[in-house]
Motif scaffolding. Structure first.
Motif, PDB file in Angstrom:
ATOM      1  N   GLY A  58       0.821  -1.198   0.000  1.00  0.00           N
ATOM      2  CA  GLY A  58       0.000   0.000   0.000  1.00  0.00           C
ATOM      3  C   GLY A  58       0.857   1.251   0.000  1.00  0.00           C
ATOM      4  O   GLY A  58       0.556   2.236  -0.699  1.00  0.00           O
ATOM      5  N   MET A  59       1.956   1.233   0.754  1.00  0.00           N
ATOM      6  CA  MET A  59       2.866   2.382   0.775  1.00  0.00           C
ATOM      7  C   MET A  59       3.614   2.520  -0.545  1.00  0.00           C
ATOM      8  O   MET A  59       3.878   3.640  -1.004  1.00  0.00           O
ATOM      9  N   ILE A  60       3.932   1.386  -1.174  1.00  0.00           N
ATOM     10  CA  ILE A  60       4.570   1.444  -2.492  1.00  0.00           C
ATOM     11  C   ILE A  60       3.633   2.097  -3.499  1.00  0.00           C
ATOM     12  O   ILE A  60       4.043   2.938  -4.320  1.00  0.00           O
ATOM     13  N   VAL A  61       2.352   1.743  -3.449  1.00  0.00           N
ATOM     14  CA  VAL A  61       1.377   2.352  -4.349  1.00  0.00           C
ATOM     15  C   VAL A  61       1.282   3.857  -4.090  1.00  0.00           C
ATOM     16  O   VAL A  61       1.156   4.653  -5.032  1.00  0.00           O
ATOM     17  N   ARG A  62       1.362   4.273  -2.843  1.00  0.00           N
ATOM     18  CA  ARG A  62       1.373   5.702  -2.535  1.00  0.00           C
ATOM     19  C   ARG A  62       2.574   6.385  -3.176  1.00  0.00           C
ATOM     20  O   ARG A  62       2.456   7.481  -3.736  1.00  0.00           O
ATOM     21  N   CYS A  63       3.743   5.756  -3.078  1.00  0.00           N
ATOM     22  CA  CYS A  63       4.941   6.324  -3.712  1.00  0.00           C
ATOM     23  C   CYS A  63       4.725   6.476  -5.206  1.00  0.00           C
ATOM     24  O   CYS A  63       5.035   7.527  -5.792  1.00  0.00           O
ATOM     25  N   VAL A  64       4.203   5.444  -5.836  1.00  0.00           N
ATOM     26  CA  VAL A  64       3.953   5.483  -7.275  1.00  0.00           C
ATOM     27  C   VAL A  64       2.984   6.608  -7.609  1.00  0.00           C
ATOM     28  O   VAL A  64       3.180   7.361  -8.564  1.00  0.00           O
ATOM     29  N   ALA A  65       1.936   6.749  -6.805  1.00  0.00           N
ATOM     30  CA  ALA A  65       0.936   7.795  -7.047  1.00  0.00           C
ATOM     31  C   ALA A  65       1.538   9.188  -6.946  1.00  0.00           C
ATOM     32  O   ALA A  65       1.093  10.118  -7.626  1.00  0.00           O
ATOM     33  N   HIS A  66       2.570   9.338  -6.107  1.00  0.00           N
ATOM     34  CA  HIS A  66       3.241  10.625  -5.958  1.00  0.00           C
ATOM     35  C   HIS A  66       4.410  10.784  -6.930  1.00  0.00           C
ATOM     36  O   HIS A  66       5.114  11.803  -6.887  1.00  0.00           O
ATOM     37  N   GLY A  67       4.611   9.782  -7.791  1.00  0.00           N
ATOM     38  CA  GLY A  67       5.701   9.855  -8.753  1.00  0.00           C
ATOM     39  C   GLY A  67       7.072   9.658  -8.135  1.00  0.00           C
ATOM     40  O   GLY A  67       8.088  10.105  -8.689  1.00  0.00           O
ATOM     41  N   LEU A  68       7.130   8.968  -6.990  1.00  0.00           N
ATOM     42  CA  LEU A  68       8.393   8.763  -6.281  1.00  0.00           C
ATOM     43  C   LEU A  68       8.986   7.403  -6.650  1.00  0.00           C
ATOM     44  O   LEU A  68       8.321   6.372  -6.475  1.00  0.00           O
ATOM     45  N   PRO A  69      10.210   7.361  -7.143  1.00  0.00           N
ATOM     46  CA  PRO A  69      10.842   6.079  -7.481  1.00  0.00           C
ATOM     47  C   PRO A  69      10.974   5.192  -6.240  1.00  0.00           C
ATOM     48  O   PRO A  69      11.288   5.678  -5.144  1.00  0.00           O
ATOM     49  N   GLU A  84       0.300  -7.926  -6.808  1.00  0.00           N
ATOM     50  CA  GLU A  84       1.113  -6.717  -6.700  1.00  0.00           C
ATOM     51  C   GLU A  84       2.279  -6.755  -7.684  1.00  0.00           C
ATOM     52  O   GLU A  84       2.648  -5.727  -8.267  1.00  0.00           O
ATOM     53  N   ARG A  85       2.840  -7.930  -7.888  1.00  0.00           N
ATOM     54  CA  ARG A  85       3.941  -8.060  -8.856  1.00  0.00           C
ATOM     55  C   ARG A  85       3.447  -7.770 -10.268  1.00  0.00           C
ATOM     56  O   ARG A  85       4.093  -7.052 -11.038  1.00  0.00           O
ATOM     57  N   ARG A  86       2.285  -8.310 -10.620  1.00  0.00           N
ATOM     58  CA  ARG A  86       1.700  -8.050 -11.950  1.00  0.00           C
ATOM     59  C   ARG A  86       1.455  -6.560 -12.154  1.00  0.00           C
ATOM     60  O   ARG A  86       1.784  -5.995 -13.198  1.00  0.00           O
ATOM     61  N   LEU A  87       0.859  -5.943 -11.158  1.00  0.00           N
ATOM     62  CA  LEU A  87       0.505  -4.527 -11.272  1.00  0.00           C
ATOM     63  C   LEU A  87       1.738  -3.654 -11.426  1.00  0.00           C
ATOM     64  O   LEU A  87       1.816  -2.821 -12.339  1.00  0.00           O
ATOM     65  N   LEU A  88       2.693  -3.838 -10.540  1.00  0.00           N
ATOM     66  CA  LEU A  88       3.851  -2.945 -10.509  1.00  0.00           C
ATOM     67  C   LEU A  88       4.763  -3.149 -11.711  1.00  0.00           C
ATOM     68  O   LEU A  88       5.252  -2.181 -12.296  1.00  0.00           O
ATOM     69  N   THR A  89       4.997  -4.399 -12.104  1.00  0.00           N
ATOM     70  CA  THR A  89       5.874  -4.629 -13.252  1.00  0.00           C
ATOM     71  C   THR A  89       5.165  -4.344 -14.573  1.00  0.00           C
ATOM     72  O   THR A  89       5.791  -3.896 -15.535  1.00  0.00           O
ATOM     73  N   GLY A  90       3.857  -4.590 -14.600  1.00  0.00           N
ATOM     74  CA  GLY A  90       3.122  -4.415 -15.844  1.00  0.00           C
ATOM     75  C   GLY A  90       2.743  -2.986 -16.165  1.00  0.00           C
ATOM     76  O   GLY A  90       2.606  -2.617 -17.333  1.00  0.00           O
ATOM     77  N   HIS A  91       2.574  -2.152 -15.122  1.00  0.00           N
ATOM     78  CA  HIS A  91       2.075  -0.800 -15.347  1.00  0.00           C
ATOM     79  C   HIS A  91       2.970   0.310 -14.796  1.00  0.00           C
ATOM     80  O   HIS A  91       2.865   1.453 -15.238  1.00  0.00           O
ATOM     81  N   PHE A  92       3.819  -0.018 -13.828  1.00  0.00           N
ATOM     82  CA  PHE A  92       4.599   1.037 -13.177  1.00  0.00           C
ATOM     83  C   PHE A  92       6.086   0.695 -13.085  1.00  0.00           C
ATOM     84  O   PHE A  92       6.780   1.121 -12.167  1.00  0.00           O
ATOM     85  N   GLY A  93       6.559  -0.086 -14.051  1.00  0.00           N
ATOM     86  CA  GLY A  93       7.958  -0.483 -14.046  1.00  0.00           C
ATOM     87  C   GLY A  93       8.924   0.673 -14.156  1.00  0.00           C
ATOM     88  O   GLY A  93      10.093   0.560 -13.765  1.00  0.00           O
ATOM     89  N   ASP A  94       8.450   1.801 -14.678  1.00  0.00           N
ATOM     90  CA  ASP A  94       9.327   2.971 -14.794  1.00  0.00           C
ATOM     91  C   ASP A  94       9.574   3.631 -13.439  1.00  0.00           C
ATOM     92  O   ASP A  94      10.572   4.327 -13.248  1.00  0.00           O
ATOM     93  N   LEU A  95       8.666   3.404 -12.488  1.00  0.00           N
ATOM     94  CA  LEU A  95       8.798   4.011 -11.162  1.00  0.00           C
ATOM     95  C   LEU A  95       9.195   3.011 -10.080  1.00  0.00           C
ATOM     96  O   LEU A  95       9.837   3.386  -9.098  1.00  0.00           O
ATOM     97  N   CYS A  96       8.799   1.758 -10.242  1.00  0.00           N
ATOM     98  CA  CYS A  96       9.029   0.764  -9.191  1.00  0.00           C
ATOM     99  C   CYS A  96       9.790  -0.441  -9.731  1.00  0.00           C
ATOM    100  O   CYS A  96       9.274  -1.177 -10.572  1.00  0.00           O
TER     101      CYS A  96
END
Length: 211
Positions: A58-69, A84-96
């Motif tokens: 949940g905190m990682i998603v907050r970081c992503v929402a704020h554009g924080l690597p 969570e692995r699918r979401l972060l690697t599939g959609h936010f790999g540039d940030l996380c």
């Protein structure tokens, strides 16, 4: 027929409530005025209850929402196809960055040397990521299990976090049975308490709840 409310009594209750909340706000504002600093936190989620990894993500998603690597190192559930692995690697790999280093729970591998090697590889990656000052948060998911079984040296982990972690980097460490040494240096420790769990009623782990 519903009787009309006693308007004077309601107004008096509302007035007391408003006065109480105003007093509470003054006290709260006074406290908040003294909290102006920022620092990178060492955060521990432990305990027998469910929600340790979920809270960290949940905190990682907050970081992503704020554009924080940010970054995640999974020490145990590397073989799991988690949401969570699918979401972060599939959609936010540039940030996380997401590094699944574990091969499953220790009873699944049944090979201590292999588990130690996987934990060491995970820790080396974790040190690399934590040292990168561009990352605002690094989650070390289930590292407490690796520490519990002495796959990693708790003294080494504590020393690194105290001496090498950049000042503004948050590090979140999850898993049951957090070592006392880790709890001692942490800024925030939350213990999840188990009250009820569906597993005890014969319900298996389900997508969207456990993974």
């Amino acid at each position: 027929m519903t009787p009309e409310p006693d308007t004077p009594a309601v107004e008096e209750t509302d007035a007391r409530h408003a006065a109480k909340m105003a007093k509470k706000k003054v006290a709260r504002d006074k406290i908040m005025a003294t909290k102006s600093g920022e620092k990178g936190l060492i955060i521990v989620h432990t305990g027998a209850g469910k929600g340790k990894s979920s809270s960290a993500f949940g905190m990682i998603v907050r970081c992503v929402a704020h554009g924080l690597p940010c970054a995640v190192v999974q020490f145990i559930k590397g073989a799991w196809d988690t949401g969570e692995r699918r979401l972060l690697t599939g959609h936010f790999g540039d940030l996380c960055q997401f590094h699944a280093m574990g091969e499953g729970f220790t009873w699944e591998t049944q090979d201590r040397a292999r588990d130690i090697a996987a934990a060491r590889a995970g820790w080396e990656k974790a040190k690399e990521l934590i040292s990168d000052e561009r990352l605002r948060m690094v989650v070390l998911d289930e590292i407490n299990i690796a520490l519990r079984y002495d796959y990693l040296d708790i003294a080494e982990v504590v020393d690194f976090l105290q001496t090498q972690k950049p000042p503004l980097t948050h590090v979140v460490l999850t898993g049951r049975n957090a070592k006392d040494e880790l709890i001692e240096i942490a800024d925030l420790v939350t213990e999840m308490t188990l009250v009820k769990h569906p597993f005890r009623s014969g319900i298996k782990a389900q997508a969207g709840v456990e993974f």
